[in-house]
Scaffold this motif. Structure first.
Motif, PDB file in Angstrom:
ATOM      1  N   ASP A   1       0.837  -1.215   0.000  1.00 14.99           N
ATOM      2  CA  ASP A   1       0.000   0.000   0.000  1.00 14.99           C
ATOM      3  C   ASP A   1       0.862   1.252   0.000  1.00 14.99           C
ATOM      4  N   ASP A   2       0.266   2.342  -0.441  1.00 11.47           N
ATOM      5  CA  ASP A   2       0.906   3.664  -0.391  1.00 11.47           C
ATOM      6  C   ASP A   2       2.318   3.630  -0.976  1.00 11.47           C
TER       7      ASP A   2
ATOM      8  N   GLU B   1      -4.349   4.723  -6.661  1.00 11.99           N
ATOM      9  CA  GLU B   1      -5.365   5.260  -5.742  1.00 11.99           C
ATOM     10  C   GLU B   1      -5.715   6.679  -6.182  1.00 11.99           C
TER      11      GLU B   1
HETATM   12 MG    MG Z   1      -3.349   3.541   0.052  1.00 16.84          MG
END
Ligand code: MG
Ligand code: C2E
Ligand code: MG
Length: 810
Positions: free
Chosen positions: A701-702, A758
């Motif tokens: 993630d991220d 995202e």
């Molecule tokens: Mg994220």
């Protein structure tokens, strides 16, 4: 000098013939000579006897006339030189002829006994007594000329010799002709073999004979036919081979990589394809030099390259190494050497492979690393990088037993500046502050941007007093002059929290939390000051805002005031919903939704995040089980904090919940932030592998924020890379972000991972992502998080209108 065969035969025959003819001529001459003489002697003696008898009456009577008459017939003989009749008293009684017999000779009653004797004076002298009834009467002396006989003999000898010479000449000619005729076939054979020698395979020997020579000629012609056919076949093969070689060469040289072979013992190149010239701009011969690597490889990589190339311990196998080479003009090129070693037909070990120019890839990796490790606004290192460096300094301090300091700087008026003068001015303000801080620090100090208006400083080797001095200097530098940002000038002040390592913490996150708490205390104490961390600060923090959240989290957990919302992750090509991300919300007393950003920090700080994660995991897996039961299975992604990483209880919880709720583990994805994953790489790896064994998938993630090193990506066995929203949100306005996303896309593809973007907030962003080829996306433009799953399976926004919906409490 060696005579030829024909010449030798001819010469031998001629010598033999010449000898035989000479013998013949010599013998015939000898015979003629003796026979002529003997005949002459005999006939002349007979004649003289007859004549002597016919002289008897004349001598008895001493009648000279009668004697002359008796001699008369002799006159007709042209060779007669004289004929003289002597009485007993040696008186000449009669004489005819032109020559007078020498008187001196008479007394000796001279006569030539042989013709040979006569030829000495040219006169054949004969004497014959005239006797009647035993009574000598006188003698007859006759001389004949030998000239005629000698001439005749000479003529005969000449003719014989001439005939013999002619015969010899003729026989030479015949012998030569016969010799030539006989050796003609041999010559033809010789010419044939010479033609073969010259390579003239069209030559044939034309001999139609049924003897041995004919057989040899036939065999020769058959040999020539065979050679000719073989030659033609070989030529055909040769042309084919040439064509194949050219084709292979084209292929080899057309490949955008150097194809090479090396000698396994020394590691020296024995072959490199033409691309080698383009790679380094060096002539091919230089590649074959035994010192090639010593001259052209980067000194830091040299040993590794040499060892890899000459390591034959595993005999057959593969290796791949990345190293640096210098090109002709001294520039560095990154090369990847992929090699295989194997045994050839002769059971020799051969080493061959490819050498690829990966400079661009390295540059883009370095660029990603740079982008991932730096704050694009100030150019300072970002939080993640800062944490990594802090980690190293803590380790050094522990190892060498010295202490260091961490300063957590938070600007006092930034929110006001941002709100009053706008983002642009705010950005300028931050940049200027960063510069001021940087100017005040020493080269060995590390400055990073930790968040919006938060900066961190690592002082690698300081005591408490020195750290305080640095903090004072920084505060003075900030407050000293008004700061010009855009068209505005503002005063700057900051609150600084100081934590010392390793005394006050040995983990970067722990130390940062303490410096943060100290900073919070500095703010509480009136801002524009520094404060060194102490135990009471925690209580101070708790007493205020943060304590409130801790209680609320406890209560929410106890009273079931957490809910999950689901946001679809969409295939950007087809619009199909791949899965949903479960996102946590807290329900306020009036049932309004409180976003996770409001309480997760506190949950993390006070160790409540474990419980939250456990709640979310149970909830989500159960929901998945229900969806399976309903026959409308959904795939769900769960966000995990770092606290549960490597925790066996947690693993057990996941396993049990899956079993109890009949969920499909393949429909569960765990999202971990790289920050968490990288903090303890080994733990993360084994934890990820354990969950993967259950059938679950993983997403990083991220991605991109605070990413410590690009290499970690290779080490983590994940299926999805979620590109952080901060790189996506401004994609349509920021070309740097586009470069970054393209690079991540390439990397993800090369590692066989699916990239998810995202924060797709508008159609422009969507279009750019689609153009880049990003596989999946998530964002308000496609769908906001919802209390339930969408009734549709495809998001129309991909090809037409977006399905936009407002997030409401479920
Ligand atoms: Mg994220
Ligand atoms: P995340 O995992 O990166 O989740 C995506 C966040 O981006 C979500 O915020 C989502 O609502 C938001 N988002 C999605 N599309 C857009 C968009 O187009 N524009 C903007 N501005 N935002 C968008 P949310 O729900 O507030 O969650 C924030 C973060 O909190 C998450 O980031 C995740 O790190 C954490 N989080 C959320 N739920 C959980 C959870 O159940 N457990 C844990 N440990 N962390 C959670
Ligand atoms: Mg997430």
């Amino acid at each position: 000098m060696q005579l030829r065969f024909a010449s030798r035969i001819i010469l031998s025959v001629v010598i033999i013939e010449a000898l035989m003819l000479s013998l013949l001529v010599w013998n015939s001459v000898r015979l003629i000579n003796t026979s002529h003489a003997e005949l002459m002697e005999q006939s002349l003696n007979e004649k003289a006897e007859l004549l002597a008898n016919s002289l008897a009456p004349g001598l008895i009577t001493l009648d000279r006339a009668l004697l002359i008459d008796a001699l008369a017939p002799l006159k007709k003989n042209p060779t007669l030189l004289y004929a003289t009749v002597y009485g007993l008293d040696n008186r000449v009684l009669a004489h005819i002829g032109t020559k007078i017999e020498k008187r001196s000779d008479l007394s000796h009653s001279h006569h030539d006994l042989s013709f040979i004797e006569a030829t000495e004076d040219g006169v054949f002298d004969l004497s014959h007594p005239v006797v009647v009834s035993g009574q000598p009467l006188g003698s007859l002396h006759i001389g004949y000329s030998t000239k005629l006989v000698v001439a005749l003999t000479k003529q005969t000898r000449f003719q014989n010799t001439a005939i013999a010479a002619a015969a010899l000449l003729f026989s030479i000619m015949v012998t030569v002709a016969i010799g030539l005729f006989l050796t003609r076939s041999l010559r033809q054979l010789k010419q044939g073999s010479e033609a073969l020698q010259r390579g003239d395979l069209d030559h044939r020997i034309e001999i139609n004979r049924s003897d041995e020579i004919g057989d040899v000629a036939n065999s020769f012609n058959q040999l020539a036919n065979h050679l000719d056919a073989t030659q033609k076949e070989l030529e055909l093969e040769h042309t084919k081979l040439l064509r194949q070689t050219a084709h292979l060469n084209n292929l080899l040289n057309g490949v955008n990589a150097v194809i090479w072979e090396a000698e396994p013992e020394s590691g020296c190149f024995t072959y490199v394809s033409n691309e080698a010239k383009n790679l380094l701009g060096l002539p091919i011969e230089r590649w074959y030099h035994p010192d090639f690597f010593h001259k052209h490889a980067h000194p830091d990589d040299l040993q590794c390259v040499i060892e890899s190339v000459t390591d034959n311990s595993s005999a057959t196998g593969r290796f791949s190494i990345d190293f640096r080479l210098y090109d002709e003009s001294g520039h560095t090129i990154w090369a990847r050497m992929i090699s295989t070693s194997e045994y050839n037909d002769q059971n020799e070990l051969v080493l061959r492979g490819l050498l690829l120019d990966i400079s661009e890839q390295k540059a883009s990796e370095e660029r990603i690393v740079y982008l991932a490790e730096h704050d694009s606004l100030t150019g300072l290192i970002n939080r993640r990088r800062f944490q990594t460096i802090l980690d190293q300094h803590i380790a050094y301090a522990e190892r060498y037993a010295h202490s260091g300091g961490l300063l957590f700087i938070d600007l006092d008026q930034f929110k006001y500046i941002n709100d009053t003068y706008g983002h642009h001015s705010g950005d300028e303000y931050l940049t200027q502050v960063a510069k001021r801080l940087q100017r005040t620090l020493r080269n060995t100090d590390v400055l990073g941007r930790l968040g919006g208006d938060e900066f961190g400083v690592i002082l690698p080797r300081v005591e408490e007093g020195e750290a305080e001095q640095v903090a004072t200097n920084l505060l003075e530098a900030l407050t000293g002059e008004e700061l010009i940002h855009g068209e505005h000038a503002s005063r700057v002040s900051a609150s600084i929290g100081i934590a010392l390592f390793p005394e006050q913490g040995t983990l970067p996150s722990e130390l940062l939390a303490r410096a943060d708490t100290a900073m919070y205390a500095a703010k509480e104490l009136g801002r524009n000051r520094y404060h060194i961390y102490c135990e009471q600060d925690v209580r101070l923090a708790r007493m205020h805002d943060k304590v409130r959240w801790e209680d609320r989290i406890h209560q929410a957990l106890e009273n079931d005031r957490f809910v999950l919302h689901y946001q679809p992750i969409v295939n950007l090509k087809s619009g199909a919903i791949s899965h949903y991300e479960a996102l946590l919300r807290m329900l306020d007393d009036d049932d309004t939704l409180i976003p996770p950003g409001a309480f997760l920090d506190t949950a993390e700080r006070f160790g409540l995040i474990r419980d939250i994660d456990r709640w979310v995991v149970e909830q989500t897996i159960r929901t998945q089980g229900v969806s399976e039961k309903r026959g409308e299975p959904v795939k769900l992604a769960i966000n995990l904090s770092g606290r549960n990483f490597g925790d066996n209880d947690f693993l057990e919880l996941v396993r049990n919940t899956i079993t109890i709720s009949n969920a499909d583990p393949h429909a569960i994805i765990f999202e971990v932030t790289e920050t968490v994953a990288v903090e303890n790489l080994d733990k993360a790896r084994s934890f990820i592998n354990d969950l993967r064994e259950l059938g679950c998938s993983f997403a990083l993630d991220d991605f991109g924020v605070g990413f410590a090193s690009f290499h970690y990506l290779k080490n983590l066995n994940v299926d999805y890379i979620k590109i952080d929203g901060s790189f996506v949100r401004n994609l349509h306005q920021d070309s740097t972000d586009q470069v970054f996303i393209r690079a991540i896309h390439d990397v993800a593809r090369s590692l066989n991972m699916t990239a998810i973007a995202e924060f797709i907030e508008n159609d422009e962003i969507l279009a750019i992502l689609q153009e880049i080829g990003i596989d999946m996306g998530q964002g308000y433009y496609l769908s906001r998080p919802q209390a339930d799953f969408l009734p549709v399976q495809t998001i129309k926004g991909i090809s037409g209108k977006a399905t936009l919906s407002q997030e409401v409490a479920g």
